[in-house]
Scaffold this motif. Structure first.
Motif, PDB file in Angstrom:
ATOM      1  N   UNK A 134      -2.799   1.420 -14.307  1.00 37.46           N
ATOM      2  CA  UNK A 134      -2.624   2.554 -15.213  1.00 37.46           C
ATOM      3  C   UNK A 134      -2.168   3.818 -14.485  1.00 37.46           C
ATOM      4  N   UNK A 135      -2.627   4.039 -13.261  1.00 37.10           N
ATOM      5  CA  UNK A 135      -2.305   5.292 -12.564  1.00 37.10           C
ATOM      6  C   UNK A 135      -0.847   5.370 -12.136  1.00 37.10           C
ATOM      7  N   UNK A 136      -0.146   4.234 -12.050  1.00 41.11           N
ATOM      8  CA  UNK A 136       1.263   4.257 -11.664  1.00 41.11           C
ATOM      9  C   UNK A 136       2.187   3.925 -12.831  1.00 41.11           C
TER      10      UNK A 136
ATOM     11  N   UNK B 265      -0.096   5.783   5.530  1.00 36.62           N
ATOM     12  CA  UNK B 265       0.981   5.762   6.523  1.00 36.62           C
ATOM     13  C   UNK B 265       2.322   6.009   5.864  1.00 36.62           C
ATOM     14  N   UNK B 266       2.537   7.242   5.422  1.00 38.94           N
ATOM     15  CA  UNK B 266       3.800   7.610   4.763  1.00 38.94           C
ATOM     16  C   UNK B 266       4.717   8.295   5.744  1.00 38.94           C
TER      17      UNK B 266
ATOM     18  N   UNK C  26       0.828  -1.207   0.000  1.00 36.64           N
ATOM     19  CA  UNK C  26       0.000   0.000   0.000  1.00 36.64           C
ATOM     20  C   UNK C  26       0.863   1.257   0.000  1.00 36.64           C
ATOM     21  N   UNK C  27       1.894   1.278   0.829  1.00 35.43           N
ATOM     22  CA  UNK C  27       2.781   2.442   0.877  1.00 35.43           C
ATOM     23  C   UNK C  27       3.465   2.658  -0.467  1.00 35.43           C
ATOM     24  N   UNK C  28       3.949   1.572  -1.050  1.00 36.75           N
ATOM     25  CA  UNK C  28       4.638   1.663  -2.337  1.00 36.75           C
ATOM     26  C   UNK C  28       3.690   2.194  -3.407  1.00 36.75           C
ATOM     27  N   UNK C  29       2.466   1.710  -3.408  1.00 34.47           N
ATOM     28  CA  UNK C  29       1.493   2.157  -4.402  1.00 34.47           C
ATOM     29  C   UNK C  29       1.273   3.662  -4.292  1.00 34.47           C
ATOM     30  N   UNK C  30       1.165   4.185  -3.054  1.00 33.47           N
ATOM     31  CA  UNK C  30       0.950   5.603  -2.880  1.00 33.47           C
ATOM     32  C   UNK C  30       2.143   6.424  -3.361  1.00 33.47           C
ATOM     33  N   UNK C  31       3.347   5.961  -3.079  1.00 31.80           N
ATOM     34  CA  UNK C  31       4.534   6.642  -3.581  1.00 31.80           C
ATOM     35  C   UNK C  31       4.539   6.661  -5.111  1.00 31.80           C
ATOM     36  N   UNK C  32       4.206   5.540  -5.714  1.00 36.03           N
ATOM     37  CA  UNK C  32       4.237   5.449  -7.171  1.00 36.03           C
ATOM     38  C   UNK C  32       3.153   6.312  -7.807  1.00 36.03           C
ATOM     39  N   UNK C  33       2.014   6.450  -7.156  1.00 41.24           N
ATOM     40  CA  UNK C  33       0.994   7.374  -7.663  1.00 41.24           C
ATOM     41  C   UNK C  33       1.525   8.803  -7.660  1.00 41.24           C
ATOM     42  N   UNK C  34       2.258   9.173  -6.622  1.00 42.10           N
ATOM     43  CA  UNK C  34       2.857  10.504  -6.583  1.00 42.10           C
ATOM     44  C   UNK C  34       3.907  10.664  -7.681  1.00 42.10           C
TER      45      UNK C  34
ATOM     46  N   UNK D  35      -8.143  -3.560  -4.944  1.00 44.53           N
ATOM     47  CA  UNK D  35      -8.979  -2.993  -3.898  1.00 44.53           C
ATOM     48  C   UNK D  35      -8.283  -3.107  -2.548  1.00 44.53           C
ATOM     49  N   UNK D  36      -7.604  -4.232  -2.337  1.00 43.06           N
ATOM     50  CA  UNK D  36      -6.882  -4.423  -1.082  1.00 43.06           C
ATOM     51  C   UNK D  36      -5.679  -3.472  -1.006  1.00 43.06           C
ATOM     52  N   UNK D  37      -4.972  -3.326  -2.122  1.00 49.74           N
ATOM     53  CA  UNK D  37      -3.762  -2.504  -2.123  1.00 49.74           C
ATOM     54  C   UNK D  37      -4.098  -1.020  -2.028  1.00 49.74           C
ATOM     55  N   UNK D  38      -5.163  -0.601  -2.669  1.00 53.18           N
ATOM     56  CA  UNK D  38      -5.518   0.813  -2.633  1.00 53.18           C
ATOM     57  C   UNK D  38      -6.160   1.217  -1.312  1.00 53.18           C
ATOM     58  N   UNK D  39      -6.809   0.273  -0.652  1.00 50.92           N
ATOM     59  CA  UNK D  39      -7.575   0.615   0.532  1.00 50.92           C
ATOM     60  C   UNK D  39      -6.835   0.388   1.815  1.00 50.92           C
ATOM     61  N   UNK D  40      -7.499   0.687   2.932  1.00 54.47           N
ATOM     62  CA  UNK D  40      -6.918   0.397   4.235  1.00 54.47           C
ATOM     63  C   UNK D  40      -6.115   1.568   4.799  1.00 54.47           C
ATOM     64  N   UNK D  41      -6.014   1.637   6.101  1.00 50.87           N
ATOM     65  CA  UNK D  41      -5.318   2.767   6.734  1.00 50.87           C
ATOM     66  C   UNK D  41      -3.878   2.851   6.407  1.00 50.87           C
ATOM     67  N   UNK D  42      -3.217   1.707   6.096  1.00 49.89           N
ATOM     68  CA  UNK D  42      -1.775   1.756   5.813  1.00 49.89           C
ATOM     69  C   UNK D  42      -1.468   2.549   4.559  1.00 49.89           C
TER      70      UNK D  42
END
Length: 409
Positions: A359-361, A408-409, A281-289, A398-405
Motif C-alpha cells: 500500500x505504501x508504494x 544504501x541509496x 530493498x533499494x527499489x522499495x525505498x525509491x518507490x516509497x519516496x 519484512x525481508x524487503x523493508x529491512x536490512x542495511x541495504x
C-alpha cells in the motif's frame, strides 16, 4: 510515473530529484533538486484534434469546445501556476499544435519558470515547427504512437498516422529537441510493443512511456479490450526484461510505466526474484519516496474551458474552474471532501487495497478505474494484478523493508 530504467538499471534521469528526491546522486541536470511539493499540471489546451483515437481520455474531436481559454486567460493560468510553484506544465489536447498561440503560451511558461513540455500525436510536427517550439522554450515532446503502422493507424483513425508521427519524431530529434514515445497498452497493440521500441531506438528515441488504459473519455468505451491481470503482468515483465536487455547491450534507453501502481509492487517482486534482495530493498525505498498513485496530489489537470480535474483522465469531476478561483485556491481547498479523502486515502481504501503489503508504494492504484468498475472511488482498482501471496507476503515484505541495504541509496 515509475522509471523502470532507474530502478532496475540505475539510469540517471532529469526527474530523479522531482520523483525520488535523488538529485544529489544523479549525473543528469535536474528539473528540480527537491522532491515534488506541487502538482505537475496537464493543460488540455483545446478539445480539437486532427485524429480520432479510440482511447482518447479527453474525447477529442474535430471541433473546439465552446468558450475555450483565450490566449490572455492561458497566460493568466500560467502565471497562477508559477506563483503556486507548479514545476512542470504539460501542454496537451486534443492536439495542442492546432492552437495558433501555442508558441506564445510555451514561451510564457518558460519565462515564468514553469517547465513546458508537450504531448502530441506528432503528425503536425515539421522540422521548422520543432525548431520554433525549441526556441520558444519547450523542453520535451512526447509523441503518441500506439503500435506498428497497421495497428497504430487503426487505433488513431487515420491511415498514414504512424508514418507522419515518425516523421514528427525525426523532426524533433533533428533540431535537438528531447523527444520520447507515449504508448497506451491494450489488447489491440500489446503484441507490437517490443517492435515499436526496436524501431524507434533505431530512429534515435531513448525515452519510452507506457501507459495503462484508464477508464476516462473514450477509454471507458473500450475497457473491454483492456489487458487482463495475467496479460498485464506479462506485458510489464516483458518490458522489464526488454529494458535490462537494452542496457546490457549498451543502449541507455529510459522506460517508464504510467497509470497502474500495482507496477510498483511488481517491480519489487521482479527485482527480488531476478536481481536479489539488496536491489529489491533499494527499489522499495525509491518507490516509497515516489509516493504511489498521484491523483489529487502530485498531478492535476485543467481542461480547455478551465475546469480543474484531479488527474487528466478523470474528466467527469471538477472541484472548480480557474475562471472563478485561482488554481492554487482550488487545489488547496481543504473543504473539498473528495480532495481531502484522496489525500488521506489510506483511511478510506477498502477490500484487498486496505491491507495490501504494498500500500505504501501503490496507495490503491487508479481511483478512476475503481469508480468506473465499482461506483466507489475507494474500492479496489480492477487492474491490480498482484497475487494474494504478494499482497499478503509479510515474511517477504519484512525481508524487503529491512536490512542495511535498504539505506544504501
Amino acid at each position: 510515473m515509475i522509471s523502470v530504467s532507474k530502478l532496475l538499471c540505475g539510469l540517471d534521469a532529469e526527474s530523479d530529484g522531482l520523483r525520488y528526491d535523488a538529485a544529489d546522486g544523479s549525473k543528469k541536470p535536474q528539473i528540480t533538486d527537491d522532491k515534488q511539493q506541487r502538482p505537475v499540471v496537464v493543460w488540455n489546451t483545446t478539445k480539437r484534434c486532427n485524429l480520432y483515437c479510440e482511447h482518447c481520455y479527453a474525447a477529442a474531436d474535430q471541433e473546439e469546445a465552446p468558450n475555450e481559454l483565450s490566449t490572455a486567460e492561458g497566460k493568466a493560468l500560467i502565471d497562477d501556476l508559477a506563483e503556486f510553484g507548479v514545476p512542470v506544465l504539460l501542454f496537451s489536447g486534443g492536439e495542442p499544435l492546432v492552437r495558433e498561440d501555442l508558441l506564445e503560451l510555451i514561451a510564457h511558461a518558460a519565462d515564468s519558470g514553469v517547465r513546458p513540455v508537450l504531448s502530441t500525436n506528432g503528425t503536425l510536427l515539421t522540422r521548422d515547427r520543432a525548431r520554433e517550439l525549441k526556441q520558444a522554450g519547450l523542453k520535451y515532446a512526447g509523441v503518441s504512437v500506439d503500435g506498428l503502422p497497421e495497428r497504430n493507424d487503426r487505433i488513431r483513425g487515420e491511415e498514414g498516422a504512424f508514418d507522419a508521427a515518425v516523421r514528427g519524431i525525426e523532426a524533433c530529434l533533428d533540431v535537438g529537441l528531447k523527444t520520447g514515445l507515449r504508448y497506451t497498452i491494450t489488447e489491440h497493440n500489446v503484441e507490437d510493443l517490443a517492435g515499436v521500441v526496436d524501431l524507434l531506438v533505431d530512429v534515435g528515441v531513448d525515452r519510452f512511456c507506457f501507459y495503462h488504459l484508464d477508464y476516462g473519455g473514450r477509454g471507458a468505451d473500450i475497457s473491454d479490450v483492456d489487458l487482463s491481470p495475467e496479460a498485464t503482468r506479462k506485458a510489464v515483465t516483458d518490458l522489464c526484461d526488454l529494458t535490462r536487455e537494452y542496457h546490457e547491450s549498451g543502449e541507455e534507453i529510459e522506460t517508464l510505466l504510467v497509470g497502474n501502481y500495482a507496477d510498483a509492487g511488481h517491480l519489487v517482486e521482479y527485482a527480488d526474484r531476478e536481481m536479489g534482495t539488496d536491489r529489491a530493498q533499494r527499489i522499495y525505498r525509491y518507490l516509497e519516496r515516489n509516493g504511489g498513485d498521484p491523483t489529487g496530489e502530485r498531478v492535476a489537470d485543467v481542461d480547455p474551458v478551465g475546469n480543474v480535474h484531479l488527474t487528466q483522465f478523470w474528466q467527469g469531476y471538477s472541484p472548480g474552474n480557474v475562471r472563478d478561483r485561482s488554481f492554487g485556491a482550488i487545489w488547496s481547498d481543504k473543504s473539498n471532501p473528495l480532495l481531502g479523502a484522496l489525500r488521506e486515502r489510506e483511511d478510506h481504501l477498502s477490500g484487498k487495497c486496505a491491507d495490501c503489503a504494498y500500500q505504501s508504494v501503490c496507495r490503491g492504484g487508479s481511483r478512476l478505474r475503481a469508480l468506473a468498475a465499482h461506483d466507489d472511488p475507494f474500492a479496489p482498482d480492477p487492474k491490480c494484478y498482484l497475487t494474494e501471496a504478494e499482497r499478503d507476503g509479510e515474511a517477504a515484505m519484512s525481508r524487503i523493508r529491512g536490512g542495511p541495504a535498504a539505506d544504501a541509496d
